[in-house]
Structures are given as structure tokens and as C-alpha cells.
Design an enzyme around this catalytic site. Structure first.
Site, PDB file in Angstrom:
ATOM      1  N   LYS A 128      -9.648 -21.690  43.428  1.00  0.00           N
ATOM      2  CA  LYS A 128      -8.192 -21.679  43.308  1.00  0.00           C
ATOM      3  C   LYS A 128      -7.540 -22.765  44.172  1.00  0.00           C
ATOM      4  O   LYS A 128      -8.207 -23.376  45.008  1.00  0.00           O
ATOM      5  CB  LYS A 128      -7.655 -20.282  43.662  1.00  0.00           C
ATOM      6  CG  LYS A 128      -8.209 -19.176  42.745  1.00  0.00           C
ATOM      7  CD  LYS A 128      -7.638 -19.234  41.337  1.00  0.00           C
ATOM      8  CE  LYS A 128      -8.459 -18.530  40.287  1.00  0.00           C
ATOM      9  NZ  LYS A 128      -8.535 -17.086  40.361  1.00  0.00           N
TER      10      LYS A 128
HETATM   11  C1  PLP Z   1      -8.997 -15.779  39.689  1.00  0.00           C
HETATM   12  C2  PLP Z   1      -8.100 -14.893  38.936  1.00  0.00           C
HETATM   13  C3  PLP Z   1      -7.917 -13.549  39.285  1.00  0.00           C
HETATM   14  C4  PLP Z   1      -8.776 -12.844  40.288  1.00  0.00           C
HETATM   15  O1  PLP Z   1      -8.764 -13.340  41.558  1.00  0.00           O
HETATM   16  P1  PLP Z   1      -9.957 -12.977  42.557  1.00  0.00           P
HETATM   17  O2  PLP Z   1      -9.464 -13.483  43.866  1.00  0.00           O
HETATM   18  O3  PLP Z   1     -11.176 -13.656  42.083  1.00  0.00           O
HETATM   19  O4  PLP Z   1     -10.090 -11.489  42.552  1.00  0.00           O
HETATM   20  C5  PLP Z   1      -6.955 -12.817  38.615  1.00  0.00           C
HETATM   21  N1  PLP Z   1      -6.234 -13.352  37.629  1.00  0.00           N
HETATM   22  C6  PLP Z   1      -6.400 -14.623  37.238  1.00  0.00           C
HETATM   23  C7  PLP Z   1      -5.537 -15.174  36.139  1.00  0.00           C
HETATM   24  C8  PLP Z   1      -7.346 -15.436  37.857  1.00  0.00           C
HETATM   25  O5  PLP Z   1      -7.531 -16.696  37.439  1.00  0.00           O
END
Ligand code: PLP
Length: 399
Positions: A190
Site C-alpha cells: 500500500k
Molecule cells: C489491501 C486491502 C484491504 C485489506 O487490507 P489489509 O491491511 O491487508 O488487511 C482491504 N480493502 C482493500 C480494497 C484492499 O486493497
């Protein structure tokens, strides 16, 4: 250079992150401590949120928000069909029924589709800011207000995004940002990462407190203090909670990242603009949507293939890029296509024809601040040369 593989993602971890984590280890406070509190404060200030809670994933942030708002069995929650499974899993985990809305051409949830899928049981809306482009929140808030629904934003892609000048995350800060909570992810790929981590911003103290208690196995600070005559060992578990707090080791990484967010975003935006310039004249592909009223966080750069003008499928397109040393990916395999969703898939309301139609066209290109400009140019050249080679001749002749 020509031969080195450009991966789909590489994190930006430099000296500030390394120094931060080493300092956290030397400080000896390994679980949630002063650094977690500091990260909450700095993040709260960055997104101008009234309240914040650091947690160990974006999934945890979403799960806590739904649980703390009291959404549960008998309720329906409407979310987008074009998202990561975590968004939908959280809705199912609290015992509610996920209902999928279709998307607009910009890949974000379509408020008209939300309106079509409302029922008397609908309790909450979960829009996802796809790739970092804010959803049409005014339309979503209008539906929520009219039908008395909670709004919890999945902002896993949207650290640094702004909607009409207001940062995503600034819940309740103004009448104009009327969501109840916003869930961020700091997963390794991210825009901001702790390795694993997340943040919940909340519109009210009550919601933030409730989520905090639930994040710590239901043990409240009040419960620690209530019988102080017992000394420091006494606590009470008020509720059946979860274990979702973020460690100070991971937080140290996130603090260092947060302080570079604006620079990271500047680089992402420049690279996205470069891709747009390179691809905008090419009929075989469609560049991602942007919005004049919003700031796009450019977590992802998602190209749409005009398959009728190409002689290859999306899978072959991605393979051809790989042969040129470029890693590409797909966001997302639509929720109805996953076996886990089968128990809900026969509900006619979960049909999302535009998502299903769009899915075979989606290709995510590498886009991250750790890329060099030479690498960004190589990706653009790679895409153009794959298009060149697989242009449908019938189309080329017609043009
Ligand atoms: C990455 C992601 C999540 C989950 O996040 P984590 O930190 O991996 O639990 C939820 N929603 C979307 C759209 C994502 O891309």
C-alpha cells in the site's frame, strides 16, 4: 538495465524506516506503546480526523468499525463488487449479509446501483476508493442520510486522497464529510506501509473508544482502574473482543513512512501523469479515470484494454509484458467470481454486469516511488510495444 525485472511493487524502505525500527527495538517497548500513540496522533493530524485507532491490518480496521457500530445478524451491508475479498469478509464475519453494487466506468461503486440494492434490512454502506480515486461521496452520503445508514469507507488505497479538498479520513470533521468511520490499510504494497498494519478514523469519541476496547480483547481502561485498591493487576473483560492492536516495532516503520507521504504522493502523481501522456493517444487502451474535484492517491495505475482492438487477451498481454521484464497485476478479480462468495452469489441482487464486463480489460502497471524514471519509461515503452505487436489489423485498416 534492459534485463533487470521491474517488479509490480517494491516498498520504499530507506534509512528513516530502518532507524525508526532500530530505535523502537532499543527502547524495549515491543507491543503497542508510545509509538502507536504517536502514530495515531500524527496520522489523525495528517487526515484531519477527530479520532484515530492504530490496528494491525486494514481488515481489522474494517471489522472493528462494523462491530463497534453494532452492525450484525439480520443486517445487510452494501459494498462494491470490485474490491479485495477483505472488504466482504468483514461484513460476513459480523454476521451481516453482503450485498454487491455495480461500478461506474471509473471503477468506483455506482450510487445508482446502491439505490437499486437497498432493502429494509440495509444498515450500512462500504464504498472503496478504488486505486486511490475517491468515490462519489456526496451521492453516497445523500443515500445514507435518506435511509439512515452508516457509511464506513474502505480507504485501503486512499492515504493522501482528498475529496473536494477534504482528506479521506476526515470523518465528521465537517457536515460535508459525513461518514462514520474510515478504514486504512498499511499492508506491504500500500501507499504507506508498516509491513502489516491499519488505521481506523472515527467520527465520534464513543465509536473510537468502543473500537479500541474491541481491539484489545474487550478489556477497557475503565476496567483496569475500577478496583484500583487491587493494585495494577486487576482488569475486567467487558466484551468479547478481538486482538487487533499494532506493535511499536511496526509503528516505527509507519511513522517514518507517514512523514514522507507527501513526497511519495508527488512522485506517484508524476509517474501516473507520465503514463497518461504516453497512453492517451493509443486507441487500444483506456487510461484510468481522475477527477478535477479530488486528489487521486495513485495507489494503482489501472489500464483498461480495448480488447476489440487487440489480438490478445488480458492474460496474454500480461505475459507479453513479463517477457519484457515488466511485472503487471490485476485489481480485482470481482467478488462474485470467488468460491467464498458462492453462498451469496445466487442472490439476484448481487449480480453486477458492468464489473463482470470490465474485469477482463483490467491491467495494473507498476507504480511506486521506489521506481526510477528510467523504469517508468521502460514500462511505458513496453506497453506501447506490446500494443503495437498485437494491434488488431482489421481495426488498424478501418482507422
Ligand atoms: C489491501 C486491502 C484491504 C485489506 O487490507 P489489509 O491491511 O491487508 O488487511 C482491504 N480493502 C482493500 C480494497 C484492499 O486493497
Amino acid at each position: 538495465m534492459e534485463n533487470t525485472f521491474i517488479p509490480f511493487h517494491r516498498p520504499s524502505v530507506g534509512q528513516p524506516e530502518i532507524d525508526g525500527v532500530v530505535a523502537a527495538l532499543k527502547a524495549g517497548w515491543l507491543n503497542s506503546g508510545p509509538r502507536a500513540a504517536q502514530f495515531e496522533e500524527e496520522f489523525r493530524s495528517y487526515v484531519r480526523a477527530p479520532f484515530s485507532l492504530a490496528v494491525n491490518s486494514g481488515t481489522a480496521a474494517m471489522h472493528l468499525a462494523l462491530a463497534a457500530l453494532g452492525v450484525g445478524p439480520g443486517d445487510e451491508v452494501i459494498t462494491t463488487s470490485l474490491t479485495f475479498c477483505a472488504t466482504v469478509n468483514c461484513i460476513a464475519h459480523i454476521g451481516a449479509k453482503p450485498v454487491l453494487a455495480d461500478v461506474r466506468p471509473d471503477c468506483n461503486i455506482d450510487p445508482d446501483s446502491i439505490a437499486e440494492k437497498l432493502s429494509e434490512r440495509t444498515r450500512a454502506l462500504v464504498p472503496v476508493h478504488f486505486a486511490g480515486l475517491p468515490c462519489d461521496m456526496d451521492a453516497i452520503w445523500r443515500i445514507a442520510r435518506k435511509n439512515n445508514l452508516f457509511v464506513i469507507e474502505d480507504a485501503a488505497h486512499a492515504v493522501g486522497s482528498r475529496y473536494h479538498g477534504s482528506p479521506i479520513g476526515a470523518v465528521g470533521a465537517a457536515q460535508s464529510h459525513a461518514s462514520d468511520a474510515v478504514a486504512f490499510s498499511f499492508y506491504a504494497t500500500k501507499n504507506l506501509t508498516n509491513g502489516e498494519g491499519g488505521m481506523l478514523t472515527a467520527a465520534s469519541q464513543e465509536l473510537a473508544d468502543k473500537a479500541r476496547v474491541l481491539s484489545l480483547n474487550g478489556v477497557s481502561r475503565d476496567a483496569w482502574n475500577r478496583y484500583s485498591e487491587c493494585g495494577s493487576w486487576y482488569y475486567e473483560t467487558a466484551e468479547c473482543g478481538f486482538k487487533y492492536n499494532l506493535s511499536d516495532i511496526q509503528t516505527a516503520l509507519g511513522i517514518a513512512q507517514l512523514r514522507q507521504q507527501e513526497d511519495f504522493l508527488t512522485t506517484r502523481t508524476a509517474y501516473a501523469n507520465f503514463y497518461n501522456e504516453q497512453f492517451s493517444g493509443i486507441e487500444e487502451v483506456e487510461i484510468p479515470s481522475d477527477s478535477a474535484n479530488c486528489r487521486h492517491a495513485w495507489h494503482l495505475y489501472v489500464l483498461k484494454l480495448n480488447l476489440g482492438r487487440l489480438t490478445v487477451t488480458r492474460a496474454q498481454f500480461i505475459d507479453a509484458l513479463r517477457e519484457k521484464g515488466i511485472g503487471a497485476s490485476v485489481h480485482f478479480i470481482p467478488i462474485p467470481k470467488h468460491p467464498f462468495f458462492a453462498p451469496y452469489a445466487d442472490d439476484q441482487r448481487n449480480h453486477c454486469p458492468r464489473t463482470v464486463e470490465m474485469y477482463p480489460r483490467l491491467v495494473s502497471l507498476p507504480l511506486y516511488p521506489a521506481m526510477s524514471t528510467a523504469e517508468v519509461e521502460r514500462v511505458a515503452d513496453g506497453v506501447k510495444s506490446v500494443v503495437e505487436r498485437h494491434r488488431s489489423t482489421a481495426m488498424a485498416m478501418a482507422v
